[in-house]
Design a protein around this motif. Structure first.
Motif, PDB file in Angstrom:
ATOM      1  N   ALA A 186      33.704  38.409  43.505  1.00 12.01           N
ATOM      2  CA  ALA A 186      34.973  37.863  43.996  1.00 12.01           C
ATOM      3  C   ALA A 186      35.195  36.467  43.435  1.00 12.01           C
ATOM      4  O   ALA A 186      34.318  35.606  43.507  1.00 12.01           O
ATOM      5  N   LEU A 187      36.375  36.264  42.870  1.00 15.16           N
ATOM      6  CA  LEU A 187      36.752  34.943  42.386  1.00 15.16           C
ATOM      7  C   LEU A 187      37.332  34.115  43.531  1.00 15.16           C
ATOM      8  O   LEU A 187      37.707  34.667  44.579  1.00 15.16           O
ATOM      9  N   PRO A 188      37.418  32.798  43.372  1.00 16.16           N
ATOM     10  CA  PRO A 188      37.942  31.953  44.446  1.00 16.16           C
ATOM     11  C   PRO A 188      39.353  32.339  44.912  1.00 16.16           C
ATOM     12  O   PRO A 188      39.744  31.987  46.023  1.00 16.16           O
ATOM     13  N   THR A 189      40.107  33.090  44.117  1.00 17.72           N
ATOM     14  CA  THR A 189      41.441  33.531  44.551  1.00 17.72           C
ATOM     15  C   THR A 189      41.370  34.435  45.774  1.00 17.72           C
ATOM     16  O   THR A 189      42.360  34.597  46.481  1.00 17.72           O
ATOM     17  N   LEU A 190      40.198  35.015  46.075  1.00 15.40           N
ATOM     18  CA  LEU A 190      40.022  35.880  47.248  1.00 15.40           C
ATOM     19  C   LEU A 190      39.467  35.111  48.455  1.00 15.40           C
ATOM     20  O   LEU A 190      39.034  35.729  49.419  1.00 15.40           O
ATOM     21  N   ALA A 191      39.522  33.792  48.406  1.00 15.03           N
ATOM     22  CA  ALA A 191      38.915  32.965  49.461  1.00 15.03           C
ATOM     23  C   ALA A 191      39.412  33.297  50.857  1.00 15.03           C
ATOM     24  O   ALA A 191      38.657  33.232  51.816  1.00 15.03           O
ATOM     25  N   GLY A 192      40.657  33.685  51.016  1.00 21.30           N
ATOM     26  CA  GLY A 192      41.182  33.976  52.347  1.00 21.30           C
ATOM     27  C   GLY A 192      41.040  35.427  52.773  1.00 21.30           C
ATOM     28  O   GLY A 192      41.493  35.801  53.846  1.00 21.30           O
ATOM     29  N   SER A 193      40.376  36.247  51.972  1.00 16.43           N
ATOM     30  CA  SER A 193      40.272  37.674  52.290  1.00 16.43           C
ATOM     31  C   SER A 193      38.899  38.017  52.860  1.00 16.43           C
ATOM     32  O   SER A 193      37.984  37.196  52.868  1.00 16.43           O
ATOM     33  N   SER A 194      38.749  39.262  53.286  1.00 13.26           N
ATOM     34  CA  SER A 194      37.456  39.714  53.797  1.00 13.26           C
ATOM     35  C   SER A 194      36.423  39.830  52.676  1.00 13.26           C
ATOM     36  O   SER A 194      35.242  39.993  52.945  1.00 13.26           O
ATOM     37  N   PHE A 195      36.858  39.742  51.423  1.00 11.16           N
ATOM     38  CA  PHE A 195      35.945  39.810  50.295  1.00 11.16           C
ATOM     39  C   PHE A 195      35.565  38.433  49.744  1.00 11.16           C
ATOM     40  O   PHE A 195      34.960  38.341  48.677  1.00 11.16           O
ATOM     41  N   ALA A 196      35.903  37.359  50.437  1.00  7.88           N
ATOM     42  CA  ALA A 196      35.572  36.009  49.968  1.00  7.88           C
ATOM     43  C   ALA A 196      34.079  35.909  49.658  1.00  7.88           C
ATOM     44  O   ALA A 196      33.238  36.314  50.453  1.00  7.88           O
ATOM     45  N   ARG A 197      33.769  35.409  48.462  1.00  6.71           N
ATOM     46  CA  ARG A 197      32.396  35.204  47.992  1.00  6.71           C
ATOM     47  C   ARG A 197      31.544  36.472  48.038  1.00  6.71           C
ATOM     48  O   ARG A 197      30.334  36.407  48.205  1.00  6.71           O
TER      49      ARG A 197
ATOM     50  N   TRP B   2      38.697  39.401  40.520  1.00 13.22           N
ATOM     51  CA  TRP B   2      37.285  39.763  40.380  1.00 13.22           C
ATOM     52  C   TRP B   2      36.797  39.526  38.957  1.00 13.22           C
ATOM     53  O   TRP B   2      37.553  39.655  38.014  1.00 13.22           O
ATOM     54  N   LEU B   3      35.496  39.263  38.837  1.00 15.65           N
ATOM     55  CA  LEU B   3      34.777  39.335  37.576  1.00 15.65           C
ATOM     56  C   LEU B   3      33.986  40.641  37.602  1.00 15.65           C
ATOM     57  O   LEU B   3      33.574  41.088  38.671  1.00 15.65           O
ATOM     58  N   THR B   4      33.743  41.222  36.444  1.00 17.03           N
ATOM     59  CA  THR B   4      32.830  42.364  36.374  1.00 17.03           C
ATOM     60  C   THR B   4      31.600  41.936  35.596  1.00 17.03           C
ATOM     61  O   THR B   4      31.697  41.239  34.576  1.00 17.03           O
ATOM     62  N   VAL B   5      30.447  42.330  36.097  1.00 15.81           N
ATOM     63  CA  VAL B   5      29.158  41.955  35.542  1.00 15.81           C
ATOM     64  C   VAL B   5      28.277  43.204  35.560  1.00 15.81           C
ATOM     65  O   VAL B   5      28.266  43.905  36.572  1.00 15.81           O
ATOM     66  N   PRO B   6      27.542  43.500  34.495  1.00 21.50           N
ATOM     67  CA  PRO B   6      26.620  44.639  34.557  1.00 21.50           C
ATOM     68  C   PRO B   6      25.641  44.474  35.725  1.00 21.50           C
ATOM     69  O   PRO B   6      25.174  43.363  36.004  1.00 21.50           O
TER      70      PRO B   6
ATOM     71  N   PHE C   1      31.717  27.565  41.104  1.00 19.47           N
ATOM     72  CA  PHE C   1      32.057  26.328  41.798  1.00 19.47           C
ATOM     73  C   PHE C   1      32.957  25.422  40.960  1.00 19.47           C
ATOM     74  O   PHE C   1      33.459  24.422  41.443  1.00 19.47           O
ATOM     75  N   ARG C   2      33.186  25.781  39.718  1.00 20.99           N
ATOM     76  CA  ARG C   2      34.081  25.002  38.849  1.00 20.99           C
ATOM     77  C   ARG C   2      35.455  25.649  38.706  1.00 20.99           C
ATOM     78  O   ARG C   2      36.311  25.137  38.002  1.00 20.99           O
ATOM     79  N   LEU C   3      35.655  26.787  39.351  1.00 21.54           N
ATOM     80  CA  LEU C   3      36.931  27.494  39.251  1.00 21.54           C
ATOM     81  C   LEU C   3      37.862  27.092  40.382  1.00 21.54           C
ATOM     82  O   LEU C   3      37.415  26.775  41.490  1.00 21.54           O
ATOM     83  N   THR C   4      39.153  27.183  40.140  1.00 22.53           N
ATOM     84  CA  THR C   4      40.129  26.884  41.172  1.00 22.53           C
ATOM     85  C   THR C   4      40.401  28.125  42.018  1.00 22.53           C
ATOM     86  O   THR C   4      40.072  29.235  41.629  1.00 22.53           O
ATOM     87  N   GLY C   5      41.019  27.921  43.166  1.00 26.85           N
ATOM     88  CA  GLY C   5      41.329  29.008  44.081  1.00 26.85           C
ATOM     89  C   GLY C   5      42.695  29.629  43.840  1.00 26.85           C
ATOM     90  O   GLY C   5      43.243  30.265  44.710  1.00 26.85           O
ATOM     91  N   TYR C   6      43.245  29.445  42.662  1.00 24.70           N
ATOM     92  CA  TYR C   6      44.527  30.063  42.349  1.00 24.70           C
ATOM     93  C   TYR C   6      44.478  30.551  40.911  1.00 24.70           C
ATOM     94  O   TYR C   6      43.633  30.143  40.118  1.00 24.70           O
ATOM     95  N   SER C   7      45.377  31.445  40.588  1.00 24.68           N
ATOM     96  CA  SER C   7      45.445  31.926  39.204  1.00 24.68           C
ATOM     97  C   SER C   7      46.890  32.104  38.814  1.00 24.68           C
ATOM     98  O   SER C   7      47.788  32.069  39.639  1.00 24.68           O
ATOM     99  N   GLY C   8      47.088  32.324  37.549  1.00 18.95           N
ATOM    100  CA  GLY C   8      48.442  32.537  37.044  1.00 18.95           C
ATOM    101  C   GLY C   8      48.382  33.193  35.684  1.00 18.95           C
ATOM    102  O   GLY C   8      47.310  33.392  35.119  1.00 18.95           O
ATOM    103  N   ASN C   9      49.524  33.517  35.160  1.00 25.68           N
ATOM    104  CA  ASN C   9      49.600  34.114  33.831  1.00 25.68           C
ATOM    105  C   ASN C   9      50.543  33.268  32.977  1.00 25.68           C
ATOM    106  O   ASN C   9      51.591  32.855  33.434  1.00 25.68           O
TER     107      ASN C   9
END
Length: 188
Positions: A15-26, A148-152, A179-187
């Motif tokens: 989970a990326l920081p953009t999911l901080a307010g969801s049940s999947f945070a961290r 999300w990130l995907t990792v093997p 810990f260096r990523l922001t809690g928002y994203s964009g395109n």
């Protein structure tokens, strides 16, 4: 076939920081099945309120193994929270198992818990209540939205690292410091 449509079984979702307010945070989830119909995974770093001893007791399975009884049971996700899921590395033919890949298996039958209680279970195992599920295309959209990130998948991360280290360690496997990523994203 786009990179997002490749099968993700035997990968970790981080989970990326953009999911901080969801049940999947961290959260870190092992993807056990991924196809056109949807995705099923188990969160591997969030403890539930139960120990394995309490779960075994509720199932009338007895064990004298104090270490096994004290093991935390994970909160595997919001789908079927009453159902047990065992992620392990034992290829024996349990009653209900799915091969995830890379020597990892997901078992949902009682026989594996009975074997564990009697010291005859898998060498490495995580027990979770509940799982996570995404409809067909839903996870791909969340990946495109930078949720999300995907990792093997990595057995050492699953079975050796403390729960609280798994989120950052999973991302670090592909060079990302969460810990260096922001809690928002964009395109752009």
């Amino acid at each position: 076939m786009s990179a997002l449509s490749l099968p993700l079984a035997n990968h970790l979702l981080v989970a990326l920081p953009t999911l901080a307010g969801s049940s999947f945070a961290r959260s870190v989830a092992l993807i056990c099945r991924h196809d056109e119909g949807g995705t099923m995974g188990v969160v591997i770093n969030q403890p539930s309120e139960y120990t394995l001893g309490e779960v075994l007791s509720q199932m009338d399975i007895h064990t004298d193994d104090a270490v096994l009884r004290a093991r935390p049971v994970l909160s595997g996700g919001p789908v079927h929270p009453e159902r047990g899921f065992v992620i392990h590395d034992d290829a024996r033919p349990w009653d209900s198992s799915l091969e995830v890949g890379g020597g990892l298996y997901l078992t949902t039958s009682r026989d594996i818990l009975e074997a564990m209680a009697h010291g005859q279970g898998p060498r490495n195992a995580l027990v979770a209540l509940g799982c996570a599920g995404w409809d067909g295309g839903q996870l791909e959209q969340e990946l495109a939205d930078n949720s999300w990130l995907t990792v093997p998948a990595d057995a050492a991360l699953l079975f050796e690292l403390p729960l609280e280290s798994r989120w950052q360690s999973a991302a670090a496997r592909i060079g990302v410091d969460l810990f260096r990523l922001t809690g928002y994203s964009g395109n752009a």
